[in-house]
Write a protein that holds these residues in place. Sequence first.
Motif, mmCIF file in Angstrom:
data_model
loop_
_atom_site.group_PDB
_atom_site.id
_atom_site.type_symbol
_atom_site.label_atom_id
_atom_site.label_comp_id
_atom_site.label_asym_id
_atom_site.label_seq_id
_atom_site.Cartn_x
_atom_site.Cartn_y
_atom_site.Cartn_z
ATOM 1 N N THR A 133 -13.042 -58.551 -23.968
ATOM 2 C CA THR A 133 -11.667 -58.066 -24.015
ATOM 3 C C THR A 133 -11.595 -56.783 -23.190
ATOM 4 O O THR A 133 -12.583 -56.040 -23.130
ATOM 5 C CB THR A 133 -11.213 -57.765 -25.463
ATOM 6 O OG1 THR A 133 -12.095 -56.804 -26.041
ATOM 7 C CG2 THR A 133 -11.172 -59.022 -26.282
ATOM 8 N N PRO A 134 -10.479 -56.508 -22.501
ATOM 9 C CA PRO A 134 -9.275 -57.339 -22.433
ATOM 10 C C PRO A 134 -9.473 -58.525 -21.501
ATOM 11 O O PRO A 134 -10.473 -58.598 -20.786
ATOM 12 C CB PRO A 134 -8.245 -56.366 -21.864
ATOM 13 C CG PRO A 134 -9.049 -55.481 -20.959
ATOM 14 C CD PRO A 134 -10.359 -55.285 -21.675
ATOM 15 N N SER A 135 -8.497 -59.442 -21.464
ATOM 16 C CA SER A 135 -8.552 -60.544 -20.505
ATOM 17 C C SER A 135 -8.373 -59.973 -19.112
ATOM 18 O O SER A 135 -7.668 -58.986 -18.910
ATOM 19 C CB SER A 135 -7.458 -61.568 -20.817
ATOM 20 O OG SER A 135 -6.179 -60.962 -20.762
ATOM 21 N N SER A 154 -1.275 -58.800 -19.587
ATOM 22 C CA SER A 154 -2.053 -57.854 -18.792
ATOM 23 C C SER A 154 -1.152 -57.113 -17.810
ATOM 24 O O SER A 154 -0.141 -57.644 -17.347
ATOM 25 C CB SER A 154 -3.153 -58.589 -18.019
ATOM 26 O OG SER A 154 -4.034 -59.252 -18.895
ATOM 27 N N ARG A 206 -0.944 -49.019 -15.228
ATOM 28 C CA ARG A 206 -2.345 -49.333 -15.475
ATOM 29 C C ARG A 206 -3.139 -48.044 -15.674
ATOM 30 O O ARG A 206 -2.797 -47.013 -15.115
ATOM 31 C CB ARG A 206 -2.948 -50.092 -14.288
ATOM 32 C CG ARG A 206 -2.299 -51.432 -14.006
ATOM 33 C CD ARG A 206 -2.927 -52.080 -12.776
ATOM 34 N NE ARG A 206 -2.652 -51.326 -11.577
ATOM 35 C CZ ARG A 206 -3.495 -51.156 -10.569
ATOM 36 N NH1 ARG A 206 -4.695 -51.687 -10.623
ATOM 37 N NH2 ARG A 206 -3.152 -50.460 -9.506
#
Length: 609
Positions: free
Chosen positions: A409-411, A531, A549
């Motif tokens: 994780t994360p994807s 995401s 991000r």
Amino acid sequence: MAAVLLSLALGALLSDGAGSAPFGGLGNLSPLSPATVATPGSEPISLVVSPDGKSVYVGFEYGGAVSQFSRDTATGKITALSPATVAAGREPRTLAVSPNGKYIYAANFGSNNITTFLRNPETGKLTVHGSTVATGTDPHGIEVSSDGKSVYVANYGEATISQYSRNTETGALAALRPATVAAGSNPNGIAISVDRTSVYTANRTSNSVSQYSRNAESGKLTPLSSATVKAGANPHNVAISPDGRSVYVPDAGETTVSQYSRNTETGRLTALSPATVETAGSARGVAVSPDGASVYVANGTEGVVSQYSRNGETGKLTALSPATVAAGAHSYSVTVSPNGQSAYVMNEEGHNISQYSRARVPTVVTDAATAVTQTSAILNGLVTPGGLVSECEFEFGTSAAYGSTVTCTPSLGFGASPVPVSAAITGLAAGTVYHFRVSATNVDGTGAGSDRSFRTVAIQAASSPPAISAAKLTISAVRLTHRLFRVGKQPTAISASKKPLGTSFRFTLSAAAKLQIAITRSAPGLQHAHSCLAPTDKLKRAHAKRCTRTLTVATLTRANVPKGADSVPFSGRIDRRALSPRSYNAVLSASNAAGRSKPVTLSFTVVRR
């Protein structure tokens, strides 16, 4: 207590295992469809890609124009713009692009000058900007420093390097004093190290490489005490690895590429052993991929490109399988796109450009396990996706054969920036050694990190005192001595006229623990599923929502910090590289066998000198 200066290196070695070198970047080239694109000019020999990857520009051995193309950032395919060319000086053989992609410079071999172009960021079209600037005789190589403050030109006809200061706002060039420095005979190619401290030229008829130090303030070059190092016969060009540790020079007269290690402190080159690697023909052009995993050589009359994997530790090259890919007639130079997705070869006598996709297996680093208890642990890693990642997992078990897996994780999406990943595992046996590694898969293949291990906490006998306090681990009184500072070799006190050099993290631990400081920065992104990804044309066309991000710049680790007040000086450098002027966050956390403290976030800003 005495402050300890941490080693600020990405992927720093941790106390419970050796550092794991990145694995990935398969690097094989595959022709796109169409495999070649015609150029409107005669005998193309150089190509540059804009930093945003949207534009491609080509220089020619003859004529008086530069050709311009748009580039599909998803496929790497290029298409001629309209108009297809823009006028330059006579024989604009080599080109350079400014770091912000706003200006393109052409070194005009036949008219002994530089043409400056202004680039439209939306269309990619060029317009001549200002007057030409004089060079030495027969300029045949041109480069802009990564800070945008300097431009250097290799003057083939007079064995000199022209040096210029550059206005980072207007793009204007001004000759330094002295205007030139001596080079070897017929300097043909030029390169600047990423850290901006060194410049190198390949001298065709003296069979050598000239090496210079660069003054960071003035941009002036000074020959090193050993002004040249030996190369093979007829060296044509120079390429430097992104980590600054390796230099490669194609030797057209010996069908080899010379390989050197570079001292990142002094800039001096030393031939590796072996000193050369075989190519498929008269090696003319050379390029290193942005991830440092691959090197490519254009082989002149043989019409093929040699492709190699690069050892990240030693810099030595090993031929890939297949060792070559077909190009056009008399392949003269090779360029890799900034994101490492594509490669392009100038076919001088074919009057066209060969275009390739480049296989990018995920680059993967296995990091140390954290929050280790008697029955559980958190596994950590770092993945640079390359293409779209379809699977990311940790393998773990009581031996290097593993036997169990857990999803990261994360994807992950796709992109060229490293992403921290982790996974919590439970049901472990107390006092037992476990091995683990992280792997990630995209369409080009699977990258796997090195094996690491940890030992779970042993069960203590009833009569034994507890190994740690049951009290919750805390980190408190966290602050920075300076939130606004300049980068320096060492932190110093604030002066009356300038911002201070460096800062210090100050904190208090409630118990002995391992300290981690993650340096992060924000970057714009677009939402995809759950995401936040780097913006792409595909996401923009889908009208994806904007998001922010968080990119990890580095993780600082201090293995054993005693209980109480302490501090860590921070000069603003990571692995000897200065942080760029911008705002950052520092996330401080501590961990020991009892658990992990609540993280504390501080913000700071690095300012220009």
